[in-house]
Every structure is written in C-alpha cells, then in structure tokens.
Design an enzyme around this catalytic site. Structure first.
Site, PDB file in Angstrom:
ATOM      1  N   ASP A   8       0.811  -1.219   0.000  1.00  0.00           N
ATOM      2  CA  ASP A   8       0.000   0.000   0.000  1.00  0.00           C
ATOM      3  C   ASP A   8       0.847   1.272   0.000  1.00  0.00           C
ATOM      4  OD1 ASP A   8      -2.246  -1.726   0.279  1.00  0.00           O
ATOM      5  OD2 ASP A   8      -1.815  -1.836   2.417  1.00  0.00           O
ATOM      6  N   LYS A  11       1.991   2.294  -4.974  1.00  0.00           N
ATOM      7  CA  LYS A  11       2.725   1.807  -6.152  1.00  0.00           C
ATOM      8  C   LYS A  11       1.929   1.999  -7.432  1.00  0.00           C
ATOM      9  CE  LYS A  11       3.264  -2.388  -4.445  1.00  0.00           C
ATOM     10  NZ  LYS A  11       2.811  -2.263  -3.058  1.00  0.00           N
ATOM     11  N   GLY A  35      -4.100  -4.457  -4.571  1.00  0.00           N
ATOM     12  CA  GLY A  35      -5.138  -3.473  -4.876  1.00  0.00           C
ATOM     13  C   GLY A  35      -4.456  -2.194  -5.285  1.00  0.00           C
ATOM     14  N   HIS A  36      -4.409  -1.926  -6.573  1.00  0.00           N
ATOM     15  CA  HIS A  36      -3.757  -0.708  -7.030  1.00  0.00           C
ATOM     16  C   HIS A  36      -4.798   0.333  -7.411  1.00  0.00           C
ATOM     17  CE1 HIS A  36       0.340  -2.757  -8.054  1.00  0.00           C
ATOM     18  NE2 HIS A  36       0.098  -2.648  -6.777  1.00  0.00           N
ATOM     19  N   GLN A 217       2.180  -6.315  -3.462  1.00  0.00           N
ATOM     20  CA  GLN A 217       2.559  -6.454  -2.059  1.00  0.00           C
ATOM     21  C   GLN A 217       3.930  -5.770  -1.843  1.00  0.00           C
ATOM     22  OE1 GLN A 217       1.364  -9.765  -3.509  1.00  0.00           O
ATOM     23  NE2 GLN A 217      -0.522  -8.670  -3.219  1.00  0.00           N
TER      24      GLN A 217
HETATM   25  P1  IMP Z   1      -2.568 -12.859   1.425  1.00  0.00           P
HETATM   26  O1  IMP Z   1      -1.625 -12.256   0.447  1.00  0.00           O
HETATM   27  O2  IMP Z   1      -4.011 -12.617   1.096  1.00  0.00           O
HETATM   28  O3  IMP Z   1      -2.279 -14.303   1.709  1.00  0.00           O
HETATM   29  O4  IMP Z   1      -2.334 -12.098   2.818  1.00  0.00           O
HETATM   30  C1  IMP Z   1      -1.122 -12.260   3.551  1.00  0.00           C
HETATM   31  C2  IMP Z   1      -0.680 -10.953   4.176  1.00  0.00           C
HETATM   32  O5  IMP Z   1      -0.312 -10.050   3.163  1.00  0.00           O
HETATM   33  C3  IMP Z   1      -1.761 -10.249   5.007  1.00  0.00           C
HETATM   34  O6  IMP Z   1      -1.135  -9.592   6.108  1.00  0.00           O
HETATM   35  C4  IMP Z   1      -2.329  -9.239   4.040  1.00  0.00           C
HETATM   36  O7  IMP Z   1      -2.907  -8.126   4.698  1.00  0.00           O
HETATM   37  C5  IMP Z   1      -1.068  -8.844   3.302  1.00  0.00           C
HETATM   38  N1  IMP Z   1      -1.330  -8.324   1.948  1.00  0.00           N
HETATM   39  C6  IMP Z   1      -1.605  -9.036   0.838  1.00  0.00           C
HETATM   40  N2  IMP Z   1      -1.769  -8.218  -0.210  1.00  0.00           N
HETATM   41  C7  IMP Z   1      -1.575  -6.968   0.251  1.00  0.00           C
HETATM   42  C8  IMP Z   1      -1.564  -5.679  -0.381  1.00  0.00           C
HETATM   43  O8  IMP Z   1      -1.748  -5.513  -1.590  1.00  0.00           O
HETATM   44  N3  IMP Z   1      -1.311  -4.625   0.452  1.00  0.00           N
HETATM   45  C9  IMP Z   1      -1.081  -4.778   1.779  1.00  0.00           C
HETATM   46  N4  IMP Z   1      -1.055  -5.943   2.384  1.00  0.00           N
HETATM   47  C10 IMP Z   1      -1.302  -7.040   1.631  1.00  0.00           C
END
Ligand code: IMP
Length: 417
Positions: A8, A11, A35-36, A217
């Site tokens: 977040d 990017k 989520g962009h 991420q």
């Molecule tokens: P997952 O990727 O859904 O398995 O989540 C694993 C961890 O990564 C969690 O703490 C999510 O909140 C975090 N996470 C996954 N995608 C994002 C993102 O795009 N932004 C921020 N945190 C993310």
C-alpha cells in the site's frame, strides 16, 4: 518497481507514471490480493489482478509467478473495456496458477480456525493456491484450454480438497461438474490472452524496449524475506521479477523502491513504529488508509528507517519514490525510527534476522520538525516548505539512496521529480 514496506505504498500511481515511459508492464507475483488505485483524467481505477500498465495501453503481462482468479480477471477486463480501456494488450502466462474456488474457501476457513492467531490474509485464496503449486497439484492457466485435462485435474484436486473442507474445516465441498463447467467456460474468454510471457519479454528487451516489472505487495510481505508468517505466499522482492516472468537476473537494470513518507500495515504482526495514541487515527483519516481490496483499516506508524534500510539491501534498490508526503503536512513534529532497541538493551540500525528480536524491538526516534502549509501548489522540490525538503534530504542521507520521485497528492501529476 517494488514496495519497500508492508504494501500500500502507492505503487499503482508510480507504476502508472513509469508506464508512460515503458513499452511493457509485467506483474510477476501475487494475484487479486493486490489493490492498485490509479487516479487519472479525473477517473479512479481500482485494479487487483491486471497489470497497471493496461490503463495507459501498454502491453500488460501477467507472469508465471502470479496466481490468477479467472473470474476476477475477466470481470476486471470487462469493466476496463466498458470504461473505454483497450484490454487486448493483456498477455497471461499459461504457466501462471489458477485460484480455484476451494482455495478461497480454504483461505477463509483456515483464517477462521486460526482465530486470534490468524494472519489477516485478504481471503482471496492466495496462500492455498501457492501451496498447491509448491505441492505440484496446482491447476494452471493453460489447463483451462484443454477441457479433458482440466476435468482430470479438478477431479484429482477435489478428491482431496473436499475431504479437507468437509472433515477438517466442516464447510461444504465442491461439485466436480459444477466447477468443471464453470472453469471450462472461462477457456473461450481467456484463450486470446494466453501467451509465452518469457519469450515476449525477452524479445522486447532484445529490441531495446523498456520493460517495467511491477511488484505487488512488498518487501516485508515477501515469503522468504518478510516478517514471516505475517507475509504473502510469493516473492515480491526485486529478484522475484526474474523468476516470476522468466528472464535472467542480469536483465534488470534498476530497482525503484516505493515507500510512503510514513508506514502502514494491514493484518497482524509486529510493527515497531506503529503510532501509539490518537495521532494514528488522524494519520489514517488524512491518508485515507483503508484497504483497496478489503476496506480494512490500515495500521499506521511513523517512517521506519531500519525497515527501509533492509528493503534497500534485500532488493538492491537503486532509487526511491517517496509517496504521500502531503499527508504529513500539519503534524508539528515528525518522529522517524532510526534504530531498534533490542531486548538486551543494544541498539541496531539493521533489521533483526531473528523474529523474536523483531517482535520485541523498540523504536529509537529522531524527531524532525513538521510543516503546516499544504503541498497542493508545489510543482517542484524547491516549492516545498523547508522542513518538508529537509525531511526528504534526511532520508536520502540516512539510506544513501537517491529519492527520485516525491508524491504530494493523489492525482497522477502530483508527483515531483
Ligand atoms: P494474502 O496475500 O491474502 O495471503 O495475505 C497475507 C498478508 O499479506 C496479510 O497480512 C495481508 O494483509 C497482506 N497483503 C496481501 N496483499 C496486500 C496488499 O496488496 N497490500 C497490503 N497488504 C497485503
């Protein structure tokens, strides 16, 4: 381009800006957990699965290292097309793995079952899909193109997944015919997008074209180098771009790390520079720190140079983009975490290699003066209030890495070079 924190970092906007100078934009890991948000021409686009380059009409590649939820991808492509965006530029690797309905169901059930020990995932099936990939029972994009193979693979998977869902998680399983016909139905829509991504990128590079790798991420969510187990299940770090797309690491020229001027984190896990007190809520409101995918409140903290120094090392960052500097306007003082104090009382500027040290790390602050004018009118770094410029220069000095872009507002043009 990689996220230098916990995700977040803004990017989407930086990648959109860089996409203007690129011919190809590639996603190399992750899936619809990203989520962009891109604000351009007065319109806001929120995309999860498609590379951000699609908004500017660049060849937009989804590499083998990604996981693809076909329903999410197709819905997104339909929505983009309805808004006048040309989606024929999208190319998906046949080697990318599919997120199947049981992955989503297992992600949800497993988080529920973990209770207070939960990871706080986005519940989009990311972890279970990557787990099946590593176990070699995953289903890939190319499999939907052959209904017979697809049926066989779903049958094999369901024989195990339904037992798991029904007996371990005590939720409903899935029906073979239903899943098969739904996924076979995606074939016709997906087929035109499937291509040889590694070859495409290699040829683009040979032709001297600009290729941008868009990390989703971030560094501290990296499966191997992040704050495990509170991480995602792929490799967002810069070297993941090579494996995730299928090129050699020698092809990457520069690594741009994106960092907010402060820090946010979604989900669980230690967070040394998290703000204690009402200023956290204020920063969250000012920065609009609510998840793009989940709508969840993001935890907010002051800038953490220990973590950022680590990101510089792990990614080989050659320059930084500092986003959302404007959000810090109006805080009279800006603490910055410069070192961690460990349990034995020693202080370190290096990210702890051991999780228990990180869990117990206390921030050591340097306090910089804030500024009270908003940054709306700034069109160059020289227009920034002295304190804001000092804040930027301070980071450059501490990290020994140039900052080449500074974000001072939401719209695409609110970035100073
Ligand atoms: P997952 O990727 O859904 O398995 O989540 C694993 C961890 O990564 C969690 O703490 C999510 O909140 C975090 N996470 C996954 N995608 C994002 C993102 O795009 N932004 C921020 N945190 C993310």
């Amino acid at each position: 381009m990689v996220g230098a924190q916990w995700g977040d970092e803004g990017k989407g906007k930086i990648v959109d800006l860089l996409a203007q100078q690129s011919d190809v934009v590639c996603r190399y890991q992750g899936g619809p957990n990203a989520g962009h948000t891109i604000v351009t021409g007065g319109e806001t686009f929120k995309i999860r699965q498609t590379p951000s380059g699609v908004i500017s009409g660049r060849t937009s590649v989804i590499g083998a290292g990604c996981v693809v939820d076909p329903q999410v991808l197709l819905d997104e492509l339909d929505e983009l097309a309805a808004r006048g965006i040309d989606t024929s530029v999208v190319v998906v690797s046949g080697n990318a793995h599919l997120i199947m309905p049981w992955h989503v169901a297992i992600d949800q059930a497993s988080e529920r079952r973990l209770g207070h020990l939960q990871i706080g995932t986005t519940r989009r099936g990311i972890g279970p899909a990557y787990a099946d990939k590593a176990s070699r029972i995953g289903i890939r994009v190319q499999d939907v193109l052959d209904p017979k193979i697809l049926r066989q693979k779903i049958e094999v998977a369901l024989a195990e997944k339904n037992l798991w869902l029904e007996r371990i998680y005590e939720v409903d399983g899935f029906d073979l015919e239903e899943v098969w016909s739904r996924y076979a139905g995606f074939a016709e829509r997906l087929a035109p997008y499937v291509g040889d991504v590694s070859l495409l990128v290699d040829e683009a590079l040979r032709d001297g074209r600009e290729v941008l790798f868009e990390g989703a991420q971030a560094t501290l969510l990296d499966l191997d180098h992040g704050t495990y187990p509170f991480v995602t299940s792929s490799n967002p770090v810069a070297s993941g771009a090579a494996t995730g797309v299928g090129i050699g690491p020698t092809r990457i020229d520069r690594v741009l790390g994106v960092s907010k001027a402060y820090v946010t984190r979604v989900g669980e896990g230690p967070f040394p520079s998290e703000i204690d007190g009402p200023e956290q809520g204020r920063l969250r409101e000012l920065g609009g720190e609510f998840g793009t995918v989940t709508g969840r409140e993001r935890r907010c903290g002051w800038l953490d140079l220990v973590a950022l120094r680590y990101a510089v090392r792990i990614n080989g960052i050659t320059s930084l983009a500092l986003t959302k500097l404007d959000v810090l306007s109006s805080f009279p003082e800006l603490p910055v975490c410069v070192r961690y104090r460990l349990r034995d009382g020693t202080e370190t500027e290096h990210f702890p290699a051991h999780q228990s040290d990180f869990h117990h790390a206390e921030p050591v602050w340097d306090v910089l003066p804030g500024w009270s004018h908003d940054l709306e009118g700034a069109t160059s770094l020289d227009d920034l209030p002295t304190e804001a410029r000092r804040y930027v220069e301070y980071i450059v000095r501490e990290l020994g890495v140039p900052i080449e872009l500074v974000g001072v507002g939401a719209a695409r043009d609110r970035v100073l070079a």
